[in-house]
Design a protein around this motif. Structure first.
Motif, PDB file in Angstrom:
ATOM      1  N   SER A 199      -0.770 -12.578  -8.153  1.00 32.87           N
ATOM      2  CA  SER A 199      -0.838 -11.677  -9.307  1.00 32.87           C
ATOM      3  C   SER A 199      -2.299 -11.382  -9.649  1.00 32.87           C
ATOM      4  O   SER A 199      -3.216 -12.066  -9.195  1.00 32.87           O
ATOM      5  CB  SER A 199      -0.152 -12.315 -10.508  1.00 32.87           C
ATOM      6  N   LYS A 200      -2.500 -10.371 -10.497  1.00 28.06           N
ATOM      7  CA  LYS A 200      -3.848 -10.019 -10.911  1.00 28.06           C
ATOM      8  C   LYS A 200      -4.511 -11.164 -11.676  1.00 28.06           C
ATOM      9  O   LYS A 200      -5.710 -11.397 -11.535  1.00 28.06           O
ATOM     10  CB  LYS A 200      -3.824  -8.752 -11.773  1.00 28.06           C
ATOM     11  N   LYS A 236      -1.238 -11.439   0.017  1.00 34.94           N
ATOM     12  CA  LYS A 236       0.110 -10.852  -0.025  1.00 34.94           C
ATOM     13  C   LYS A 236       0.631 -10.697   1.391  1.00 34.94           C
ATOM     14  O   LYS A 236       0.060  -9.951   2.185  1.00 34.94           O
ATOM     15  CB  LYS A 236       0.087  -9.493  -0.719  1.00 34.94           C
ATOM     16  N   ARG A 263      -5.047  -7.019  -1.459  1.00 35.48           N
ATOM     17  CA  ARG A 263      -3.641  -7.155  -1.809  1.00 35.48           C
ATOM     18  C   ARG A 263      -2.881  -5.845  -1.652  1.00 35.48           C
ATOM     19  O   ARG A 263      -1.699  -5.832  -1.294  1.00 35.48           O
ATOM     20  CB  ARG A 263      -3.512  -7.651  -3.253  1.00 35.48           C
ATOM     21  N   ASP A 264      -3.560  -4.728  -1.922  1.00 33.13           N
ATOM     22  CA  ASP A 264      -2.903  -3.425  -1.918  1.00 33.13           C
ATOM     23  C   ASP A 264      -2.951  -2.732  -0.567  1.00 33.13           C
ATOM     24  O   ASP A 264      -2.466  -1.603  -0.430  1.00 33.13           O
ATOM     25  CB  ASP A 264      -3.546  -2.519  -2.973  1.00 33.13           C
ATOM     26  N   LYS A 314       1.502 -17.821  -6.391  1.00 35.14           N
ATOM     27  CA  LYS A 314       1.883 -16.485  -5.942  1.00 35.14           C
ATOM     28  C   LYS A 314       3.392 -16.289  -5.949  1.00 35.14           C
ATOM     29  O   LYS A 314       4.168 -17.223  -5.811  1.00 35.14           O
ATOM     30  CB  LYS A 314       1.351 -16.227  -4.532  1.00 35.14           C
ATOM     31  N   ASP A 315       3.782 -15.016  -6.108  1.00 32.95           N
ATOM     32  CA  ASP A 315       5.181 -14.618  -5.990  1.00 32.95           C
ATOM     33  C   ASP A 315       5.433 -14.271  -4.528  1.00 32.95           C
ATOM     34  O   ASP A 315       4.604 -13.631  -3.885  1.00 32.95           O
ATOM     35  CB  ASP A 315       5.467 -13.403  -6.883  1.00 32.95           C
ATOM     36  N   GLU A 316       6.570 -14.652  -3.986  1.00 32.11           N
ATOM     37  CA  GLU A 316       6.829 -14.461  -2.565  1.00 32.11           C
ATOM     38  C   GLU A 316       6.816 -12.988  -2.155  1.00 32.11           C
ATOM     39  O   GLU A 316       6.474 -12.649  -1.039  1.00 32.11           O
ATOM     40  CB  GLU A 316       8.182 -15.089  -2.181  1.00 32.11           C
ATOM     41  N   GLU A 317       7.215 -12.075  -3.064  1.00 34.44           N
ATOM     42  CA  GLU A 317       7.292 -10.663  -2.728  1.00 34.44           C
ATOM     43  C   GLU A 317       5.991  -9.925  -3.016  1.00 34.44           C
ATOM     44  O   GLU A 317       5.515  -9.142  -2.191  1.00 34.44           O
ATOM     45  CB  GLU A 317       8.451 -10.005  -3.481  1.00 34.44           C
ATOM     46  N   ASP A 318       5.422 -10.133  -4.187  1.00 35.66           N
ATOM     47  CA  ASP A 318       4.255  -9.373  -4.601  1.00 35.66           C
ATOM     48  C   ASP A 318       2.937 -10.079  -4.327  1.00 35.66           C
ATOM     49  O   ASP A 318       1.876  -9.542  -4.629  1.00 35.66           O
ATOM     50  CB  ASP A 318       4.354  -9.061  -6.109  1.00 35.66           C
ATOM     51  N   GLY A 319       2.982 -11.270  -3.755  1.00 35.36           N
ATOM     52  CA  GLY A 319       1.746 -11.979  -3.460  1.00 35.36           C
ATOM     53  C   GLY A 319       1.084 -12.497  -4.721  1.00 35.36           C
ATOM     54  O   GLY A 319       1.727 -12.745  -5.749  1.00 35.36           O
TER      55      GLY A 319
END
Length: 272
Positions: free
Chosen positions: A247-248, A11, A269-270, A240-245
């Motif tokens: 996903s689980k 992320k 990630r967090d 991956k999503d550009e904002e949230d990196g």
């Protein structure tokens, strides 16, 4: 012993550094065969190595580590609702606060002689190795500081032994002392393995990977690090999503494919 390392962004600027569970579990099995069973055996071993102070320190740390692991397993197997079960739950909550980089550095034990570094093909291999050196150098500074800090707290926490309850603060500080020691040793070992002075900078890539698998001559000098760009890993992180990196579900797929600890990867990630 060879360790397989995975490096990839999760992320933004947060990268994951993790060791494959299959190689780390092999190290645990190898170490368990040399475990000392009791104080008498420990004392006999220390007495026979009276001129090797560093070796004696490692023997003592390994002995304490084995005792803590056995105690933890006992808490884990305790019946639901018992005091030991609640202690185990408290321990899990405390462990959840341990940074994933510390867990990664602890996995680089003294038995590791070379590393395979798997990373997405979209990343520059020099950048990947530079990030590994950075986390190793940073680990040597941070965990040395926290190791000495934890050691200084041990005498203070012994005061809680007057209470009729288990001395949880003492055992937690003892565990953190051991954990920082292991992370410090892992940092130094990793830095040694991926340094520019290692034999691996002569040859890199899949050719070295084949040499590691096929070398039979004891006189062959094997590289200490090998870079392995992975199209499979690249395909997974493209989701991956550009904002949230990542996903689980993507992280779960990566962990399943490359045999990683999903809990530690999610922590990367967090991170803030």
């Amino acid at each position: 012993m060879r360790a397989r390392l995975l490096v990839f962004p999760v992320k933004g600027r947060n990268w994951c550094f993790s060791r494959s569970l299959e190689s780390s579990s092999a190290a645990v099995d190898s170490a368990s065969t040399h475990t000392l069973s009791g104080l008498k055996e420990l004392w006999a071993k220390i007495s026979s190595n009276s001129d090797i102070k560093h070796s004696n320190v490692e023997l003592l740390i390994d002995f304490v580590s084995n005792k803590m692991n056995k105690a933890w397993i006992g808490l884990e197997k305790a019946p639901e609702g018992t005091f030991k079960s609640r202690l185990h739950g408290l321990g899990l909550r405390l462990l959840a606060r341990v940074k994933p980089s510390e867990m990664f550095l602890k996995s680089i034990d003294k038995e590791v002689s070379n590393v395979e570094i798997t990373y997405p093909t979209s990343l520059n291999e020099r950048l990947v190795r530079r990030r590994l050196r950075h986390i190793a150098k940073r680990g040597t500074i941070i965990h040395k500081k926290y190791f000495y800090g934890s050691v200084s707290l041990l005498p203070l926490t012994t005061a809680f032994t007057v209470l009729p309850l288990p001395n949880i603060p003492f055992f937690w500080v003892l565990f953190r002392t051991y954990s920082h020691w292991r992370a410090l040793q892992g940092s130094q070992k990793l830095l040694q393995l991926v340094s520019d002075s290692s034999a691996a900078n002569l040859n890199e890539g899949q050719h070295e990977h084949n040499k590691l698998n096929n070398a039979t001559d004891n006189h062959v000098v094997l590289p200490t690090w090998v870079m392995l760009p992975s199209e499979q890993l690249e395909g997974l992180i493209r989701q991956k999503d550009e904002e949230d990196g990542l996903s689980k579900s993507t992280i779960s797929a990566i962990c399943k494919t490359f045999n990683l600890n999903a809990i530690d990867v999610l922590k990367y990630r967090d991170l803030m």
